[in-house]
Design a protein around this motif. Structure first.
Motif, PDB file in Angstrom:
ATOM      1  N   GLY A 146       0.828  -1.198   0.000  1.00 24.31           N
ATOM      2  CA  GLY A 146       0.000   0.000   0.000  1.00 24.31           C
ATOM      3  C   GLY A 146       0.864   1.250   0.000  1.00 24.31           C
ATOM      4  O   GLY A 146       0.622   2.200  -0.756  1.00 24.31           O
ATOM      5  N   ALA A 147       1.888   1.251   0.839  1.00 27.10           N
ATOM      6  CA  ALA A 147       2.826   2.375   0.863  1.00 27.10           C
ATOM      7  C   ALA A 147       3.584   2.478  -0.454  1.00 27.10           C
ATOM      8  O   ALA A 147       3.815   3.579  -0.978  1.00 27.10           O
ATOM      9  N   GLY A 332      -5.946   1.547   0.920  1.00 26.12           N
ATOM     10  CA  GLY A 332      -6.161   0.351   0.107  1.00 26.12           C
ATOM     11  C   GLY A 332      -5.269  -0.803   0.506  1.00 26.12           C
ATOM     12  O   GLY A 332      -5.674  -1.969   0.428  1.00 26.12           O
ATOM     13  N   GLY A 333      -4.039  -0.485   0.954  1.00 22.68           N
ATOM     14  CA  GLY A 333      -3.137  -1.546   1.398  1.00 22.68           C
ATOM     15  C   GLY A 333      -3.679  -2.321   2.580  1.00 22.68           C
ATOM     16  O   GLY A 333      -3.361  -3.502   2.766  1.00 22.68           O
ATOM     17  N   ARG A 334      -4.516  -1.680   3.399  1.00 24.35           N
ATOM     18  CA  ARG A 334      -5.127  -2.367   4.544  1.00 24.35           C
ATOM     19  C   ARG A 334      -6.419  -3.086   4.149  1.00 24.35           C
ATOM     20  O   ARG A 334      -6.697  -4.184   4.624  1.00 24.35           O
ATOM     21  N   LEU A 335      -7.204  -2.460   3.263  1.00 26.31           N
ATOM     22  CA  LEU A 335      -8.513  -3.012   2.918  1.00 26.31           C
ATOM     23  C   LEU A 335      -8.443  -4.185   1.944  1.00 26.31           C
ATOM     24  O   LEU A 335      -9.373  -4.983   1.882  1.00 26.31           O
ATOM     25  N   LEU A 343     -11.975  -4.458  -4.398  1.00 26.92           N
ATOM     26  CA  LEU A 343     -11.469  -3.122  -4.103  1.00 26.92           C
ATOM     27  C   LEU A 343     -10.886  -2.483  -5.364  1.00 26.92           C
ATOM     28  O   LEU A 343     -11.039  -1.275  -5.592  1.00 26.92           O
ATOM     29  N   VAL A 344     -10.237  -3.292  -6.203  1.00 30.27           N
ATOM     30  CA  VAL A 344      -9.684  -2.783  -7.460  1.00 30.27           C
ATOM     31  C   VAL A 344     -10.811  -2.353  -8.398  1.00 30.27           C
ATOM     32  O   VAL A 344     -10.719  -1.328  -9.079  1.00 30.27           O
ATOM     33  N   VAL A 345     -11.887  -3.140  -8.436  1.00 31.66           N
ATOM     34  CA  VAL A 345     -13.045  -2.775  -9.254  1.00 31.66           C
ATOM     35  C   VAL A 345     -13.603  -1.427  -8.803  1.00 31.66           C
ATOM     36  O   VAL A 345     -13.907  -0.550  -9.624  1.00 31.66           O
ATOM     37  N   LEU A 346     -13.739  -1.244  -7.494  1.00 32.65           N
ATOM     38  CA  LEU A 346     -14.223   0.029  -6.960  1.00 32.65           C
ATOM     39  C   LEU A 346     -13.280   1.169  -7.348  1.00 32.65           C
ATOM     40  O   LEU A 346     -13.725   2.247  -7.767  1.00 32.65           O
ATOM     41  N   LEU A 387      -6.722   3.203  -4.844  1.00 37.43           N
ATOM     42  CA  LEU A 387      -7.401   1.941  -4.550  1.00 37.43           C
ATOM     43  C   LEU A 387      -7.182   0.900  -5.642  1.00 37.43           C
ATOM     44  O   LEU A 387      -7.683  -0.223  -5.539  1.00 37.43           O
ATOM     45  N   THR A 388      -6.439   1.288  -6.688  1.00 34.50           N
ATOM     46  CA  THR A 388      -6.164   0.374  -7.799  1.00 34.50           C
ATOM     47  C   THR A 388      -4.731  -0.123  -7.786  1.00 34.50           C
ATOM     48  O   THR A 388      -4.478  -1.333  -7.806  1.00 34.50           O
ATOM     49  N   VAL A 389      -3.766   0.802  -7.739  1.00 36.78           N
ATOM     50  CA  VAL A 389      -2.366   0.434  -7.965  1.00 36.78           C
ATOM     51  C   VAL A 389      -1.826  -0.473  -6.867  1.00 36.78           C
ATOM     52  O   VAL A 389      -1.323  -1.571  -7.132  1.00 36.78           O
ATOM     53  N   SER A 390      -1.910  -0.029  -5.602  1.00 37.93           N
ATOM     54  CA  SER A 390      -1.307  -0.841  -4.536  1.00 37.93           C
ATOM     55  C   SER A 390      -2.066  -2.153  -4.290  1.00 37.93           C
ATOM     56  O   SER A 390      -1.427  -3.201  -4.140  1.00 37.93           O
ATOM     57  N   PRO A 391      -3.429  -2.172  -4.247  1.00 42.94           N
ATOM     58  CA  PRO A 391      -4.099  -3.461  -4.100  1.00 42.94           C
ATOM     59  C   PRO A 391      -3.814  -4.415  -5.258  1.00 42.94           C
ATOM     60  O   PRO A 391      -3.630  -5.620  -5.044  1.00 42.94           O
ATOM     61  N   ASN A 392      -3.764  -3.888  -6.480  1.00 44.27           N
ATOM     62  CA  ASN A 392      -3.477  -4.773  -7.609  1.00 44.27           C
ATOM     63  C   ASN A 392      -2.070  -5.340  -7.523  1.00 44.27           C
ATOM     64  O   ASN A 392      -1.845  -6.516  -7.828  1.00 44.27           O
ATOM     65  N   THR A 393      -1.101  -4.511  -7.099  1.00 43.59           N
ATOM     66  CA  THR A 393       0.261  -5.017  -6.921  1.00 43.59           C
ATOM     67  C   THR A 393       0.302  -6.125  -5.875  1.00 43.59           C
ATOM     68  O   THR A 393       0.940  -7.168  -6.068  1.00 43.59           O
ATOM     69  N   THR A 394      -0.386  -5.913  -4.768  1.00 44.55           N
ATOM     70  CA  THR A 394      -0.421  -6.914  -3.699  1.00 44.55           C
ATOM     71  C   THR A 394      -1.035  -8.218  -4.194  1.00 44.55           C
ATOM     72  O   THR A 394      -0.484  -9.308  -3.972  1.00 44.55           O
TER      73      THR A 394
END
Length: 474
Positions: A146-147, A332-335, A343-346, A387-394
């Motif tokens: 997320g960071a 986003g990194g937490r959610l 979350l990525v869709v949102l 809400l897209t970049v970091s969750p998708n990377t994870t």
């Protein structure tokens, strides 16, 4: 997990791990910032160095090109020889190349040093994602990514503002490069103390795949050259490189498959693409970066060239996106642990809504007030991007073995660089074609935004398709 990997995944103390993460994020911010910070300095470089347009074009595109070319080989090198050592080498080279750029006596020398700077930046980037994989697991890994996503989003958006501030304060374009010297030195010293010592995997079947590097490098070069030089190379002949690129990349795929079957340590383990989460996530990242990076390309051009904004004012106008991205990426990194791909869709839905709002703002306020009118839509788009970049990377890297983390991160980030180049080429072509036919009108910006929106909607389609997978954090 092997004993070595288990040891690498649990540094001595939590406090040390999070400090090491700050080192990685600072280096990532420094190298990614240089993809956009020089844009506002180009007029000053032209006057100061009497540089031709071809040199100025390569100051921007040359960095992006060499950065993208070395990501996968550098990631694999870190996996094999140690991420800490490769990280330190990259930071040292980047700092020296930055000093050389600031001292460049001619446009030609500036281009040469920018190419070296791009190689160094490409060495650092995959080590950062690989070290996150190595140091963190589960929910903590999601927070760390997320960071990391926050840094990616902010560095892309804040570059023009940072460049404008430095030039206005110093009166010289050279400080756009000199600013990296204290940062690079501090990162190097901190990395020596805080980054975990890598214990490379001792496997006689593991080696550095030189033919794979050459095939991938030449294929990526043939693909990216016409994209990054779309405006500088007139005519259609440059697109003849695309089928050449396809042939080379197919040859690379066949070679890597052979290396994998013979257990000879491929550059990219093709078994990664058997993981639905990795394949769809990497493709989504490529398409999304084509959409969101091209927004700033046409927006800052329109504000400066059509409305007469200064470099500093144009950079400030992009700040709502950067602020929204930074905050949302951390959240986003937490959610993502709880909501996964939903979350990525949102997030992508918010980006699409924000771009639509920006198109409406430009249509309703087609004068110098557009910077204020587009601020709220860009803030919404920025929140969506975070809400897209970091969750998708994870989600994309969550199931990748730690020993392949560097190469996998390199693949993901190479896709991002190719996507950015393709998006800027496509959106730029639409934007400049409208300007050529209709002059400096807001219609060019609206069409450019609409083209960016198409890429975002394509990424949204991929995210919806991936919802069936129910990807969880490893």
């Amino acid at each position: 997990m092997t004993t070595v990997e288990a040891q690498q995944s649990h540094p001595a103390t939590d406090r040390r791990r999070w400090k090491a993460l700050v080192v990685c994020l600072t280096a990532g911010f420094m190298t990614l910032l240089d993809t956009s910070i020089v844009n506002v300095a180009l007029p000053s470089m032209e006057r100061g160095l009497h540089a031709p347009q071809a040199d100025l074009s390569w100051v921007v595109s040359g960095y992006a090109l060499t950065y993208g070319l070395v990501l996968v080989p550098a990631g694999r090198l870190g996996d094999l020889r140690g991420r800490r050592e490769t990280f330190l080498t990259g930071v040292a080279l980047f700092t020296l190349a930055s000093a050389a750029c600031g001292l460049a006596p001619t446009g030609t020398w500036l281009v040469v040093f920018r190419l070296l700077q791009g190689i160094a930046g490409g060495m650092v980037a995959p080590q950062s994602s690989g070290l996150i994989q190595q140091m963190f697991q589960g929910a903590e890994r999601a927070r760390a990514f997320g960071a990391f996503g926050s840094v990616v989003a902010v560095s892309t958006a804040v570059g023009p503002l940072a460049g404008g501030l430095l030039i206005e304060a110093s009166g010289s374009w050279r400080w756009v490069f000199y600013v990296n010297l204290p940062i690079g030195l501090a990162v190097f010293v901190a990395a020596l103390r805080l980054l975990p010592n890598s214990v490379p995997r001792k496997d006689p079947e593991e080696g550095f795949d030189v033919p794979g590097v050459l095939l991938l490098g030449s294929g990526a070069l043939a693909l990216m050259l016409p994209l990054v030089q779309e405006q500088a190379w007139p005519g259609r002949s440059k697109w003849a490189l695309v089928p050449v690129a396809v042939g080379l990349l197919l040859a690379f795929w066949a070679w890597e498959g052979r290396q994998g079957r013979l257990r000879r340590g491929p550059l990219v383990d093709l078994r990664l693409f058997a993981r639905r989460s990795f394949t769809l996530g990497a493709l989504l990242s490529l398409v999304y970066f084509a959409g969101f990076t091209s927004v700033f390309f046409v927006y800052t051009l329109f504000l400066q060239n059509s409305l007469g904004y200064s470099a500093l004012a144009a950079g400030t106008a992009a700040m709502p996106f950067a602020v929204g991205s930074a905050v949302a990426a951390l959240v986003g990194g937490r959610l993502v642990v709880r909501y996964g791909r939903g979350l990525v869709v949102l997030g992508l839905g918010c980006v699409a809504l924000g771009i639509l709002g920006a198109i409406a703002a430009v249509h309703l306020v087609p004068d110098r007030g557009v910077g204020w009118a587009a601020a709220l839509p860009l803030l919404i788009a920025g929140i969506g991007s975070g809400l897209t970049v970091s969750p998708n990377t994870t989600l994309t890297l969550s199931r990748v073995p730690v020993r392949r983390a560097g190469a996998a991160g390199g693949v993901l980030q190479t896709g991002q660089r190719i996507g950015s180049a393709a998006g800027i080429a496509a959106v730029g072509a639409v934007y400049f074609a409208h300007l050529a036919n209709h002059g400096r009108t807001s219609g060019a910006l609206q069409l450019g935004f609409a083209t960016s929106l198409l890429f975002v909607l394509a990424a949204l389609t991929l995210a919806v398709a991936d919802l069936r997978d129910g990807t969880t954090i490893a």
